[in-house]
Design a protein around this motif. Structure first.
Motif, mmCIF file in Angstrom:
data_model
loop_
_atom_site.group_PDB
_atom_site.id
_atom_site.type_symbol
_atom_site.label_atom_id
_atom_site.label_comp_id
_atom_site.label_asym_id
_atom_site.label_seq_id
_atom_site.Cartn_x
_atom_site.Cartn_y
_atom_site.Cartn_z
ATOM 1 N N LEU A 1 0.847 -1.182 0.000
ATOM 2 C CA LEU A 1 0.000 0.000 0.000
ATOM 3 C C LEU A 1 0.881 1.230 0.000
ATOM 4 C CD1 LEU A 1 -0.038 1.482 3.059
ATOM 5 C CD2 LEU A 1 -1.291 -0.588 3.594
ATOM 6 N N GLU A 2 0.274 2.361 -0.314
ATOM 7 C CA GLU A 2 0.928 3.657 -0.187
ATOM 8 C C GLU A 2 0.057 4.504 0.715
ATOM 9 O OE1 GLU A 2 0.640 4.182 -4.250
ATOM 10 O OE2 GLU A 2 2.595 3.330 -4.717
ATOM 11 N N VAL A 3 0.724 5.269 1.602
ATOM 12 C CA VAL A 3 0.005 6.122 2.537
ATOM 13 C C VAL A 3 0.779 7.419 2.711
ATOM 14 C CG1 VAL A 3 1.085 5.042 4.571
ATOM 15 C CG2 VAL A 3 -1.109 6.225 4.825
ATOM 16 N N ASP A 4 0.053 8.510 2.811
ATOM 17 C CA ASP A 4 0.667 9.817 3.065
ATOM 18 C C ASP A 4 1.369 9.762 4.419
ATOM 19 O OD1 ASP A 4 1.131 12.501 3.887
ATOM 20 O OD2 ASP A 4 -0.617 13.216 2.775
ATOM 21 N N GLU A 5 2.667 10.060 4.432
ATOM 22 C CA GLU A 5 3.412 9.956 5.682
ATOM 23 C C GLU A 5 2.878 10.904 6.758
ATOM 24 O OE1 GLU A 5 7.568 10.854 5.294
ATOM 25 O OE2 GLU A 5 7.192 12.898 4.615
ATOM 26 N N GLY A 6 2.121 11.923 6.362
ATOM 27 C CA GLY A 6 1.513 12.839 7.323
ATOM 28 C C GLY A 6 0.207 12.322 7.912
ATOM 29 N N ASN A 7 -0.320 11.239 7.380
ATOM 30 C CA ASN A 7 -1.553 10.645 7.890
ATOM 31 C C ASN A 7 -1.173 9.672 9.003
ATOM 32 O OD1 ASN A 7 -3.971 9.333 8.373
ATOM 33 N ND2 ASN A 7 -4.518 9.168 6.208
ATOM 34 N N LEU A 8 -0.903 10.243 10.171
ATOM 35 C CA LEU A 8 -0.358 9.456 11.285
ATOM 36 C C LEU A 8 -1.306 8.366 11.757
ATOM 37 C CD1 LEU A 8 1.429 12.287 13.298
ATOM 38 C CD2 LEU A 8 2.361 10.771 11.524
ATOM 39 N N SER A 9 -2.598 8.626 11.727
ATOM 40 C CA SER A 9 -3.564 7.602 12.152
ATOM 41 C C SER A 9 -3.494 6.387 11.231
ATOM 42 C CB SER A 9 -4.991 8.160 12.149
ATOM 43 O OG SER A 9 -5.127 9.167 13.107
ATOM 44 N N ARG B 1 8.026 7.743 -1.692
ATOM 45 C CA ARG B 1 7.840 8.430 -2.965
ATOM 46 C C ARG B 1 7.612 9.902 -2.667
ATOM 47 N NH1 ARG B 1 4.115 3.888 -5.958
ATOM 48 N NH2 ARG B 1 5.836 2.448 -6.225
ATOM 49 N N SER B 2 8.660 10.686 -2.803
ATOM 50 C CA SER B 2 8.576 12.124 -2.518
ATOM 51 C C SER B 2 7.647 12.809 -3.507
ATOM 52 C CB SER B 2 9.963 12.759 -2.595
ATOM 53 O OG SER B 2 10.799 12.214 -1.607
ATOM 54 N N GLY B 3 6.815 13.708 -3.001
ATOM 55 C CA GLY B 3 5.910 14.478 -3.845
ATOM 56 C C GLY B 3 4.819 13.674 -4.511
ATOM 57 N N TYR B 4 4.540 12.493 -4.009
ATOM 58 C CA TYR B 4 3.572 11.588 -4.634
ATOM 59 C C TYR B 4 2.136 12.102 -4.514
ATOM 60 C CZ TYR B 4 1.371 7.106 -5.833
ATOM 61 O OH TYR B 4 0.630 6.113 -6.418
ATOM 62 N N TYR B 5 1.802 12.645 -3.355
ATOM 63 C CA TYR B 5 0.451 13.150 -3.126
ATOM 64 C C TYR B 5 0.442 14.668 -3.252
ATOM 65 C CZ TYR B 5 -0.697 8.584 -1.125
ATOM 66 O OH TYR B 5 -0.912 7.243 -0.933
ATOM 67 N N GLN B 6 -0.702 15.183 -3.698
ATOM 68 C CA GLN B 6 -0.887 16.623 -3.746
ATOM 69 C C GLN B 6 -2.227 16.939 -3.106
ATOM 70 O OE1 GLN B 6 0.138 18.569 -7.421
ATOM 71 N NE2 GLN B 6 -1.489 20.058 -7.173
ATOM 72 N N ASP B 7 -2.225 17.877 -2.139
ATOM 73 C CA ASP B 7 -3.489 18.221 -1.494
ATOM 74 C C ASP B 7 -4.241 19.258 -2.329
ATOM 75 O OD1 ASP B 7 -2.442 20.760 -0.912
ATOM 76 O OD2 ASP B 7 -2.059 20.295 1.202
#
Length: 162
Positions: free
Chosen positions: A116-124, A140-146
């Motif tokens: 899986l991939e998860v935003d490292e900032g999504n601590l929960s 993966r740096s810059g993978y997600y964009q808010d």
């Protein structure tokens, strides 16, 4: 196999066409780029995809979509494409129940590894996955964009089901 404690209060079943509108709405509320009803319908029709819905009974007795999980299988591996939980039903072990049921079904299909991939900032979410045997195997740096255009790093995680 460490997958994955259970929550007896959620009704978990295969997602159906009847769930698509609620799934799309939930996904849009959980992620910067939500998936449309059509995108979810395409996944639901794909035989390599397992889509599970979890429902909770409301005080009026009706069932309400609390969460859903989508995995895609290839050979003896699977990837969790998404796991969306209604904020009202978070911290009730529903996500863990979905992971458990998906793990049970994937093992029955001969799957030995799940990614899986998860935003490292999504601590929960990171904590949930770590608690359930997933380990970070890459980034993966810059993978997600808010929605504001800020970029975030995705953690690539893996667990073995054997």
């Amino acid at each position: 196999m460490s997958l994955f404690g259970q929550n007896q209060s959620a009704l978990i079943r295969n997602a159906s066409q009847d769930d698509l509108r609620a799934m799309a709405s939930l996904h849009e509320s959980c992620f910067a780029r939500g998936w449309s009803k059509a995108e979810l319908a395409d996944l639901l029709a794909d035989t390599s995809v397992l889509t599970l819905s979890a429902f909770q009974r409301t005080w009026t007795g009706t069932l309400r979509l609390a969460a859903f999980l989508v995995t895609r299988q290839a050979a003896d591996e699977a990837e969790i494409l998404t796991l969306a939980v209604n904020p009202t039903y978070r911290r009730r072990h529903i996500a863990q129940s979905l992971l458990h049921e998906a793990g049970r079904r994937l093992v029955a299909e001969g799957i030995s590894t799940v990614f899986l991939e998860v935003d490292e900032g999504n601590l929960s979410a990171c904590h949930l996955y770590e608690k359930n045997g997933f380990e970070v195997v890459g980034k993966r740096s810059g993978y997600y964009q808010d929605k504001d255009g800020h970029k975030a790093t995705a953690l690539v995680m893996r667990t073995d089901l054997s």
